[in-house]
Structure formats: C-alpha cells, structure tokens
Design a protein around this motif. Structure first.
Motif, short mmCIF file in Angstrom:
data_model
loop_
_atom_site.label_atom_id
_atom_site.label_comp_id
_atom_site.label_asym_id
_atom_site.label_seq_id
_atom_site.Cartn_x
_atom_site.Cartn_y
_atom_site.Cartn_z
N HIS A 37 -23.70 -9.52 -15.56
CA HIS A 37 -24.23 -10.83 -15.15
C HIS A 37 -23.80 -11.94 -16.10
N ASP A 83 -21.17 -14.99 -17.80
CA ASP A 83 -20.20 -16.02 -17.43
C ASP A 83 -18.77 -15.57 -17.71
N TYR A 87 -21.83 -23.14 -17.61
CA TYR A 87 -23.20 -23.29 -17.09
C TYR A 87 -23.33 -22.96 -15.62
N ASN A 88 -22.29 -23.22 -14.84
CA ASN A 88 -22.39 -23.04 -13.39
C ASN A 88 -21.86 -21.68 -12.91
N LYS A 124 -13.03 -25.67 -12.13
CA LYS A 124 -14.35 -25.42 -11.53
C LYS A 124 -15.43 -25.13 -12.58
N ALA A 134 -17.71 -13.92 -4.21
CA ALA A 134 -18.93 -13.20 -3.81
C ALA A 134 -18.67 -11.72 -3.57
N SER A 173 -23.34 -18.88 -12.24
CA SER A 173 -24.12 -18.23 -11.16
C SER A 173 -23.73 -18.78 -9.80
N ARG A 174 -23.53 -20.11 -9.73
CA ARG A 174 -23.10 -20.73 -8.47
C ARG A 174 -21.67 -20.31 -8.12
N LEU A 175 -20.79 -20.30 -9.12
CA LEU A 175 -19.40 -19.89 -8.87
C LEU A 175 -19.33 -18.46 -8.35
N ARG A 176 -20.20 -17.64 -8.86
CA ARG A 176 -20.24 -16.22 -8.45
C ARG A 176 -20.49 -16.05 -6.95
N GLN A 177 -21.14 -17.06 -6.32
CA GLN A 177 -21.46 -17.01 -4.90
C GLN A 177 -20.38 -17.62 -4.01
N GLU A 178 -19.38 -18.25 -4.60
CA GLU A 178 -18.34 -18.90 -3.81
C GLU A 178 -17.52 -17.88 -3.02
#
Length: 169
Positions: free
Chosen positions: A33, A35, A14-15, A54, A26, A17-22
């Motif tokens: 797009h 998971d 589920y997370n 994570k 990044a 999108s957030r992990l992608r920015q870490e």
C-alpha cells in the motif's frame, strides 16, 4: 513487477491512492500500500514523463530502466526535495546531498565563485548551480535523462502564468 525498473525515491507522492484507482493502474497486481509501488506501476503503464506529471507531492527520484539502459532523475514541482548531480571524466553521480558526492575522492572541492556570490547575496544558491564547481542541482519540475547518448535535462512542469492562452485543436 516486471523487474524492468529500479527506483531510489526520497519523499512522498500525496495522491498515490487516487492514482492507484486510475484506469490501467487499477488492475496492476499491487502487493502493498505504498506510494513507491504506485510510482513504479505508473511508470510501467504510462512511461516516465507522463507518470511524473501525475505525481503531486514532494520528491526526488532516480529510476534505472534496465531495458533502455537509461537513468531518469526527477524533482518535484517546487523543489522541496533536493537532487544534485555531476558528470565528469566518464562518470555520473547523483545524491540528495552534496556531501554524499564528496565520498568520491576524485571530485573537485572547488567553490564556484558565481554560486558563492549568489549565496552571499540571496542566502541560497539558485538551481541549476550548486556551491561546488561541476556539481549541478536539478531544478524543480525537471527531469534529467542519462543514456548512452549523453545527459539531457527536460522541464516537465512550469508554474502557471495566469495568462489565458488560445487552444489550437
């Protein structure tokens, strides 16, 4: 993107999108797009155990590391997605359903009496047992590492106990 890993994945992180920015991820050259792509990038950047810790979601995954010649199986924190495995006679097999393992005609179809008793009492078979002898169910929050050295099960997550613990820094 390195070609080092091969992933078979059932579920959803589920997370992602957030992990992608870490930091570290990044700058990864994502092509889509999904998971699944984030899982592979996280494993490549952080290593399997840290990456899996994570992931928030429901998943069972199998990751083959071509470089280390090692297979990693992982199951989500609460065991939403099942993952069965067996190691017998020099072979190793895994699947999300027992019936897939039954495709091997050499596999025993004997019911585990202890698992049957648990099923009749609880109406389910608790991990790590399964209804069939020789077939194990990877417990929630666990990894299984299959390497030339053997098979090793590791816990990567445990539910919080609610107790305060002292830190030793």
């Amino acid at each position: 993107s390195s070609g080092r890993y091969v992933l078979s994945f059932n579920g959803e992180v589920y997370n992602f999108s957030r992990l992608r920015q870490e930091p570290g991820l990044a700058s990864y050259p994502f092509k889509g797009h999904s998971d699944t792509e984030v899982i592979l990038a996280a494993v490549q950047h952080l290593g399997v155990e840290k990456a899996v810790s994570k992931f928030a979601g429901m998943f069972a995954l199998a990751l083959w590391d071509r470089e280390e010649r090692c297979l990693w199986l992982a199951r989500d924190r609460v065991g939403k997605k099942p993952l069965y495995w067996r190691a017998e006679g020099g072979t190793f097999a895994f699947a999300s359903e027992i019936k897939a393992l039954l495709a091997d005609p050499a596999m025993s179809r004997e019911v585990d009496p202890r698992a049957l008793q648990a099923y009749l009492t609880l109406q389910y078979v608790p991990s790590p047992d399964s209804i069939l002898q020789g077939v194990r169910k990877l417990p929630p929050g666990h990894l299984l590492v299959v390497s030339p050295d053997g098979v090793e099960e590791r816990r990567w997550w445990a539910p919080p106990t609610g107790e305060k613990t002292e830190r030793s820094d």
